[in-house]
Write an enzyme that holds these catalytic residues in place. Structure first.
Site, PDB file in Angstrom:
ATOM      1  N   HIS A   1      77.921  49.112  52.140  1.00 11.80           N
ATOM      2  CA  HIS A   1      76.961  48.770  53.196  1.00 11.80           C
ATOM      3  C   HIS A   1      77.620  48.172  54.435  1.00 11.80           C
ATOM      4  CE1 HIS A   1      76.818  44.532  51.689  1.00 11.80           C
ATOM      5  NE2 HIS A   1      76.497  44.282  52.930  1.00 11.80           N
TER       6      HIS A   1
ATOM      7  N   ASP B   1      77.558  50.066  45.692  1.00 16.45           N
ATOM      8  CA  ASP B   1      77.920  49.443  46.968  1.00 16.45           C
ATOM      9  C   ASP B   1      79.421  49.150  47.003  1.00 16.45           C
ATOM     10  OD1 ASP B   1      77.752  48.319  49.443  1.00 16.45           O
ATOM     11  OD2 ASP B   1      76.644  46.524  48.825  1.00 16.45           O
TER      12      ASP B   1
ATOM     13  N   GLN C   1      75.566  36.295  54.835  1.00 15.96           N
ATOM     14  CA  GLN C   1      75.852  37.350  55.813  1.00 15.96           C
ATOM     15  C   GLN C   1      77.285  37.195  56.345  1.00 15.96           C
ATOM     16  OE1 GLN C   1      73.372  39.040  54.754  1.00 15.96           O
ATOM     17  NE2 GLN C   1      72.188  37.179  54.941  1.00 15.96           N
ATOM     18  N   GLY C   2      78.029  38.284  56.342  1.00 18.37           N
ATOM     19  CA  GLY C   2      79.401  38.234  56.835  1.00 18.37           C
ATOM     20  C   GLY C   2      80.419  38.101  55.711  1.00 18.37           C
ATOM     21  N   ASP C   3      79.939  37.752  54.528  1.00 18.63           N
ATOM     22  CA  ASP C   3      80.839  37.680  53.365  1.00 18.63           C
ATOM     23  C   ASP C   3      80.879  39.013  52.627  1.00 18.63           C
ATOM     24  OD1 ASP C   3      81.645  34.970  53.566  1.00 18.63           O
ATOM     25  OD2 ASP C   3      79.708  34.348  52.765  1.00 18.63           O
ATOM     26  N   SER C   4      79.939  39.881  52.941  1.00 16.04           N
ATOM     27  CA  SER C   4      79.838  41.178  52.267  1.00 16.04           C
ATOM     28  C   SER C   4      81.173  41.894  52.194  1.00 16.04           C
ATOM     29  CB  SER C   4      78.864  42.081  53.021  1.00 16.04           C
ATOM     30  OG  SER C   4      77.567  41.755  52.663  1.00 16.04           O
TER      31      SER C   4
HETATM   32  N1  ARG Z   1      74.669  41.681  52.694  1.00 14.62           N
HETATM   33  C1  ARG Z   1      75.282  40.548  53.293  1.00 14.62           C
HETATM   34  C2  ARG Z   1      76.315  40.974  54.294  1.00 14.62           C
HETATM   35  O1  ARG Z   1      76.236  42.059  54.776  1.00 14.62           O
HETATM   36  C3  ARG Z   1      75.828  39.568  52.322  1.00 14.62           C
HETATM   37  C4  ARG Z   1      74.956  39.358  51.191  1.00 14.62           C
HETATM   38  C5  ARG Z   1      75.376  38.330  50.277  1.00 14.62           C
HETATM   39  N2  ARG Z   1      74.260  37.474  50.124  1.00 14.62           N
HETATM   40  C6  ARG Z   1      74.121  36.607  49.166  1.00 14.62           C
HETATM   41  N3  ARG Z   1      73.077  35.854  49.169  1.00 14.62           N
HETATM   42  N4  ARG Z   1      75.001  36.536  48.190  1.00 14.62           N
HETATM   43  O2  ARG Z   1      77.182  40.228  54.697  1.00 14.62           O
END
Ligand code: ARG
Length: 290
Positions: free
Chosen positions: A72, A121, A213-216
């Protein structure tokens, strides 16, 4: 004889599967999402994926020229123009004052990635140059099977938001999060999404620590092995919503087919102590019988 067996069973079960396998309660300090400041030397496999030199996702170095990340992170899939992307390795910050920037040559997004189910993913990035390993740049071994039990702490890291709706962190952060059971995670997300076998979850029931967000695309590590890729969550660090990660062990073949990664030829390599103890026990039992 029975006592002996008990001792043996105790010994075997005492062998930790995850590093930092203490009671999860020890870590219930009330840090926000993102946890504590980390040093890249402790997490030298962590990389920052950048789009026009701006951090957008994390990743893990699996060989000197391949990085593992999430599908993603690349909404236009394997067609993403590599010219616009680079990978920063060996830095505590996402800025250019430390670490090394390398060009991305291509990206392979899993062919069965589904953005509505978020299944599969996973993506692999090929770097244009071979990295030289150092104290700040190291590869990580992939877990080839489930190497944890629920409650074991794993370490997640990245430069993502420090709170839900927060800001990205310019310095690398990490948090210890307990692995959950599949049932707990499925129940938590039952009204939103199906938690498949390709997903694993980690987080405290009361929330408080999580990727965001940003850790993905970034790493979830247990026993010095990569077990998960930051994938999604409902908000961040919310009570009863653990973070969801791609189950790396299910993709070893795919990773091998799309990179120069060499899996450990011996899948039991990560549990030599257990096997040693089992052998020892067998010998003791055998000597009792003779
Ligand atoms: N989808 C998010 C990204 O694009 C990170 C999701 C992780 N979220 C969480 N609650 N563990 O960075």
């Amino acid at each position: 004889m029975h006592q002996l067996l008990c001792v043996v069973v105790l010994l075997i079960s005492a062998v930790p599967f995850c590093n930092g396998n203490q009671s999860a309660n020890v870590y219930k300090d009330t840090r926000i999402v993102g946890g504590f400041d980390a040093d890249i030397r402790e997490l030298p496999y962590q990389v920052s994926l950048q789009y026009f030199n701006q951090h957008f996702c994390g990743g893990s170095l699996i060989t000197t020229s391949f990085v593992l990340s999430a599908a993603h992170c690349f909404p236009s899939g394997s067609n993403s123009n590599p010219l616009w992307y680079s990978v920063k390795v060996g830095g505590n910050s996402t800025k250019d004052n430390d670490g090394i920037r390398v060009d991305m040559c291509s990206v392979k997004v899993h062919e069965n990635y589904n953005s509505s189910t978020i299944d599969n993913d996973i993506s692999i990035i090929k770097l244009c140059s071979n990295l030289t390993l150092s104290s700040t740049v190291q590869t990580i071994v992939l877990a080839q099977r489930k190497i944890y039990v629920a409650g074991n702490l794993a370490i997640v890291s990245g430069w993502g938001y420090e709170a839900e709706n927060g800001n990205v962190s310019s310095n690398l952060k990490a948090a210890l999060v307990p692995m959950t059971t599949k049932q707990y995670c499925q129940k938590a997300y039952s009204s939103m999404i199906n938690i498949t076998n390709n997903m694993i979850c980690a987080g405290f029931e009361e929330g408080g620590k999580d990727a965001c967000q940003g850790d993905s695309g970034g790493p979830l590590v247990c026993n010095n092995m990569l077990i998960g890729i930051v994938s999604f969550g409902s908000g961040c660090a919310r009570k009863d919503y653990p973070g969801v990660y791609t189950n790396v062990a299910n993709y070893i073949k795919w990773i091998q087919n799309n990179s120069d990664y060499q899996p450990l030829n011996n899948s039991t390599k990560d549990i030599p102590l257990q096997w040693f103890l089992i052998l020892l026990v067998s010998l003791i039992i055998a000597s009792f019988h003779s």
